[in-house]
Design a protein around this motif. Structure first.
Motif, PDB file in Angstrom:
ATOM      1  N   ASP A 173      -6.664   3.147   4.323  1.00 12.27           N
ATOM      2  CA  ASP A 173      -6.240   1.928   5.014  1.00 12.27           C
ATOM      3  C   ASP A 173      -4.720   1.942   4.944  1.00 12.27           C
ATOM      4  O   ASP A 173      -4.139   1.722   3.879  1.00 12.27           O
ATOM      5  CB  ASP A 173      -6.796   0.677   4.326  1.00 12.27           C
ATOM      6  N   HIS A 174      -4.075   2.224   6.084  1.00 13.46           N
ATOM      7  CA  HIS A 174      -2.636   2.488   6.027  1.00 13.46           C
ATOM      8  C   HIS A 174      -1.821   1.278   5.577  1.00 13.46           C
ATOM      9  O   HIS A 174      -0.691   1.425   5.136  1.00 13.46           O
ATOM     10  CB  HIS A 174      -2.113   3.011   7.376  1.00 13.46           C
ATOM     11  N   TYR A 175      -2.393   0.063   5.635  1.00 11.43           N
ATOM     12  CA  TYR A 175      -1.669  -1.109   5.134  1.00 11.43           C
ATOM     13  C   TYR A 175      -1.371  -0.970   3.643  1.00 11.43           C
ATOM     14  O   TYR A 175      -0.368  -1.489   3.151  1.00 11.43           O
ATOM     15  CB  TYR A 175      -2.484  -2.387   5.384  1.00 11.43           C
ATOM     16  N   LEU A 176      -2.247  -0.268   2.922  1.00 13.07           N
ATOM     17  CA  LEU A 176      -2.047  -0.124   1.483  1.00 13.07           C
ATOM     18  C   LEU A 176      -0.898   0.811   1.157  1.00 13.07           C
ATOM     19  O   LEU A 176      -0.452   0.869   0.010  1.00 13.07           O
ATOM     20  CB  LEU A 176      -3.334   0.375   0.821  1.00 13.07           C
ATOM     21  N   GLY A 177      -0.391   1.531   2.163  1.00 12.72           N
ATOM     22  CA  GLY A 177       0.768   2.378   1.951  1.00 12.72           C
ATOM     23  C   GLY A 177       2.090   1.672   2.187  1.00 12.72           C
ATOM     24  O   GLY A 177       3.154   2.244   1.921  1.00 12.72           O
ATOM     25  N   LYS A 178       2.043   0.444   2.674  1.00 11.70           N
ATOM     26  CA  LYS A 178       3.276  -0.291   2.962  1.00 11.70           C
ATOM     27  C   LYS A 178       3.913  -0.791   1.666  1.00 11.70           C
ATOM     28  O   LYS A 178       3.233  -1.295   0.779  1.00 11.70           O
ATOM     29  CB  LYS A 178       2.990  -1.458   3.909  1.00 11.70           C
ATOM     30  N   GLU A 179       5.224  -0.677   1.589  1.00  7.07           N
ATOM     31  CA  GLU A 179       5.949  -1.039   0.370  1.00  7.07           C
ATOM     32  C   GLU A 179       5.677  -2.478  -0.062  1.00  7.07           C
ATOM     33  O   GLU A 179       5.449  -2.759  -1.238  1.00  7.07           O
ATOM     34  CB  GLU A 179       7.462  -0.847   0.568  1.00  7.07           C
ATOM     35  N   THR A 180       5.721  -3.405   0.894  1.00  2.97           N
ATOM     36  CA  THR A 180       5.594  -4.815   0.506  1.00  2.97           C
ATOM     37  C   THR A 180       4.188  -5.149   0.039  1.00  2.97           C
ATOM     38  O   THR A 180       4.001  -6.037  -0.787  1.00  2.97           O
ATOM     39  CB  THR A 180       5.994  -5.737   1.679  1.00  2.97           C
ATOM     40  N   VAL A 181       3.189  -4.458   0.568  1.00  2.23           N
ATOM     41  CA  VAL A 181       1.824  -4.668   0.082  1.00  2.23           C
ATOM     42  C   VAL A 181       1.732  -4.242  -1.379  1.00  2.23           C
ATOM     43  O   VAL A 181       1.175  -4.953  -2.224  1.00  2.23           O
ATOM     44  CB  VAL A 181       0.819  -3.885   0.954  1.00  2.23           C
ATOM     45  N   GLN A 182       2.313  -3.087  -1.700  1.00  4.12           N
ATOM     46  CA  GLN A 182       2.312  -2.650  -3.097  1.00  4.12           C
ATOM     47  C   GLN A 182       3.177  -3.567  -3.961  1.00  4.12           C
ATOM     48  O   GLN A 182       2.873  -3.816  -5.128  1.00  4.12           O
ATOM     49  CB  GLN A 182       2.834  -1.221  -3.180  1.00  4.12           C
ATOM     50  N   ASN A 183       4.240  -4.101  -3.351  1.00  6.07           N
ATOM     51  CA  ASN A 183       5.125  -4.988  -4.097  1.00  6.07           C
ATOM     52  C   ASN A 183       4.434  -6.299  -4.462  1.00  6.07           C
ATOM     53  O   ASN A 183       4.856  -6.997  -5.385  1.00  6.07           O
ATOM     54  CB  ASN A 183       6.391  -5.273  -3.286  1.00  6.07           C
ATOM     55  N   LEU A 184       3.366  -6.625  -3.735  1.00  2.29           N
ATOM     56  CA  LEU A 184       2.584  -7.810  -4.078  1.00  2.29           C
ATOM     57  C   LEU A 184       2.043  -7.708  -5.504  1.00  2.29           C
ATOM     58  O   LEU A 184       2.014  -8.703  -6.250  1.00  2.29           O
ATOM     59  CB  LEU A 184       1.440  -7.964  -3.075  1.00  2.29           C
ATOM     60  N   LEU A 185       1.631  -6.503  -5.907  1.00  3.02           N
ATOM     61  CA  LEU A 185       1.142  -6.314  -7.272  1.00  3.02           C
ATOM     62  C   LEU A 185       2.274  -6.496  -8.281  1.00  3.02           C
ATOM     63  O   LEU A 185       2.087  -7.119  -9.335  1.00  3.02           O
ATOM     64  CB  LEU A 185       0.531  -4.916  -7.421  1.00  3.02           C
ATOM     65  N   ALA A 186       3.463  -5.959  -7.947  1.00  2.00           N
ATOM     66  CA  ALA A 186       4.605  -6.134  -8.850  1.00  2.00           C
ATOM     67  C   ALA A 186       5.008  -7.597  -8.941  1.00  2.00           C
ATOM     68  O   ALA A 186       5.314  -8.117 -10.023  1.00  2.00           O
ATOM     69  CB  ALA A 186       5.780  -5.288  -8.368  1.00  2.00           C
ATOM     70  N   LEU A 187       4.995  -8.279  -7.810  1.00  2.00           N
ATOM     71  CA  LEU A 187       5.363  -9.701  -7.790  1.00  2.00           C
ATOM     72  C   LEU A 187       4.442 -10.511  -8.696  1.00  2.00           C
ATOM     73  O   LEU A 187       4.892 -11.334  -9.499  1.00  2.00           O
ATOM     74  CB  LEU A 187       5.277 -10.217  -6.349  1.00  2.00           C
ATOM     75  N   ARG A 188       3.153 -10.259  -8.602  1.00  2.00           N
ATOM     76  CA  ARG A 188       2.185 -11.028  -9.379  1.00  2.00           C
ATOM     77  C   ARG A 188       2.184 -10.665 -10.858  1.00  2.00           C
ATOM     78  O   ARG A 188       2.157 -11.546 -11.715  1.00  2.00           O
ATOM     79  CB  ARG A 188       0.772 -10.800  -8.822  1.00  2.00           C
TER      80      ARG A 188
END
Length: 481
Positions: A173-188
């Motif tokens: 799922d190419h959305y999971l490769g987007k930086e901000t999607v991964q940054n959601l985990l760092a943010l939380r």
């Protein structure tokens, strides 16, 4: 079994995804020295090319789609030297022997990227197995769509699982490769200020919007059989929802993260009557340019939805009573993907007596086209306040490209292809996730069929049917636009 691949086969190598994303991503990884010097890339498709012809095809794709700041001529030439090609009709298992010969022997590891029609998945897997291209040192990446419902998805997954174990299957799922999607985990999970508030006690509602300005764009055959629910909600939007709503994993690894995501997906409540709205665009204008309606683009009448709005609930302790509003559509006013976390108001405003209204805080996570994080906070308007204190909402903006000016902005497929080559499954979707997603989506479609629901018309360039506004307003919510 951990291994780094020194061979990569691209199925569908002359298709649109390869031109726009895969070849530019691989060229960028090559230029940055992130793939081993001995990695060989073999393209295959029904198109009749030899090695030189495929290299010219790739050269044209890179000239069009590789960002200028990454298109250094010497690096492009050395990347093209990695490429070779084998013509193959994937529907004929006997044709895989020449591909195996092209690959050669003695490789340390092989990764296969499968970007073909779903109908070709089963014969392709069978052909790979027959040609000896499915051993312990082979892993496979599967590009969506993985079926059209739970039954067809299981059929595909069963065919793949008959040859490849789950730890060597990479569903993309190419959305999971987007930086901000991964940054959601760092943010939380890397900021103490957020996780204690990330629950029903403090969050009023969540909005997830994926809007597109385009229409069919050459996807006529696929899209009319899929619609917005299958095309966007089943995969991209539910993955975003799962990342927003998941419990903290014990550690940052593929198993722990995917364990928590699947719990969310299994706890999605079945939709009730009135919890969804569907629409289909009619003729209108996008950014001042006239565009036709869906039926006109398609060339026939159709009941396929090009817009969906949903009010979802997750039945667990953390999210009890918190609505998740999902919205996606084609021919909307702007292209954007964003997540809005709307917090509840302060329990008591000490400024109310002076007429100053304190608005609830809001966290906006922009994923595309701009990657940014914005937090709205209340601040005092400067002045002597002889008539009483005044408050105003002020945004705290973090533009990701500005905050990290050094690192290059990467195409989402760069990370996913590199993870496939190296064997890291963290950003890929596990089978139980896919099946939980389809179970929920199939329930929605069954409800639509039972109610004989037809999509409501909306003018191209608008934000969808007016019923979508009403869906949110019943809960006192306005869509963030």
């Amino acid at each position: 079994m951990a291994f780094v691949s020194d061979r990569l086969i691209l199925f569908g190598a002359t298709g649109d995804l390869s031109r726009r994303m895969l070849l530019p991503s691989l060229a960028a990884l090559h230029a940055d020295g992130l793939v081993a010097p001995d990695l060989k890339i073999i393209g295959t498709a029904r198109s009749d090319h030899d090695d030189a012809g495929f290299r010219e095809f790739a050269r044209a794709a890179l000239a069009e789609f590789l960002p200028e700041d990454r298109a250094e001529p010497a690096q492009i030439e050395s990347f093209l030297d990695r490429l070779s090609y084998q013509t193959l009709d994937a529907s004929k298992p006997d044709g895989f022997a020449p591909l195996a010969s092209k690959l050669g022997t003695g490789f340390e590891g092989l990764s296969i990227f499968l970007s073909t029609a779903p109908s070709l998945f089963e014969p392709t897997i069978a052909g790979l197995a027959k040609a000896g291209l499915a051993g312990d040192k082979v892993r496979i990446g599967l590009e969506k769509p993985l079926g059209t419902d739970l039954e067809s998805s299981r059929f595909i997954n069963d065919a793949v699982a008959a040859v490849f174990p789950e730890d060597r299957i990479f569903r993309i799922d190419h959305y999971l490769g987007k930086e901000t999607v991964q940054n959601l985990l760092a943010l939380r999970f890397a900021n103490i200020m957020f996780e204690p508030l990330w629950n029903a006690q403090h969050i009023d509602h969540v909005q997830i919007t994926v809007s597109e300005t385009v229409g069919l764009e050459g996807r006529v055959g696929f899209y009319d059989g899929a619609g917005a629910l299958r095309d966007m909600v089943q995969n991209h939007m539910l993955q975003l929802l799962a990342l927003v709503a998941m419990e903290p994993p014990a550690k940052f690894d593929a198993t722990a993260i995917r364990d928590e995501k699947v719990k969310v997906l299994r706890n999605l409540r079945a939709l009730g009557n009135g919890d969804s709205v569907t629409g289909q665009y009619r003729a209108g204008a996008i950014k001042g340019a006239a565009v036709p309606g869906y039926d006109e683009e398609l060339g026939k009448d159709s009941d396929t939805e090009t817009f969906v709005a949903i009010k979802a609930h997750i039945d667990n302790w953390r999210w009890k009573g918190v609505p998740f509003f999902l919205r996606t559509g084609k021919r909307l006013p702007e292209r954007k993907t964003e997540i809005v976390i709307q917090l509840k108001p302060v329990p008591h405003s000490i400024f109310a007596a002076s007429g100053a209204a304190a608005q609830p805080n809001r966290l906006i996570i922009g994923i595309q086209p701009q990657e940014n994080i914005r937090m709205s906070v209340m601040a005092k308007v400067p002045g002597l306040d002889r008539g009483g204190i005044r408050l105003r909402e002020v945004p705290l903006d973090i533009s990701m490209p500005d905050a990290f000016a050094g690192p290059k902005k990467r195409i989402a497929y760069e990370r996913l292809l590199l993870d496939l080559i190296e064997g890291d499954q963290t950003l890929f979707v596990r089978r139980d996730e896919v099946e939980a997603q389809w179970t929920w989506i199939d329930g929605i479609r069954a409800g639509w069929d039972a109610a004989a629901l037809k999509p409501k018309g909306y003018t191209a360039g608008s934000w969808g049917p007016s019923a979508a506004v009403a869906l949110a307003e019943r809960d006192g919510v306005s869509w963030h636009e």
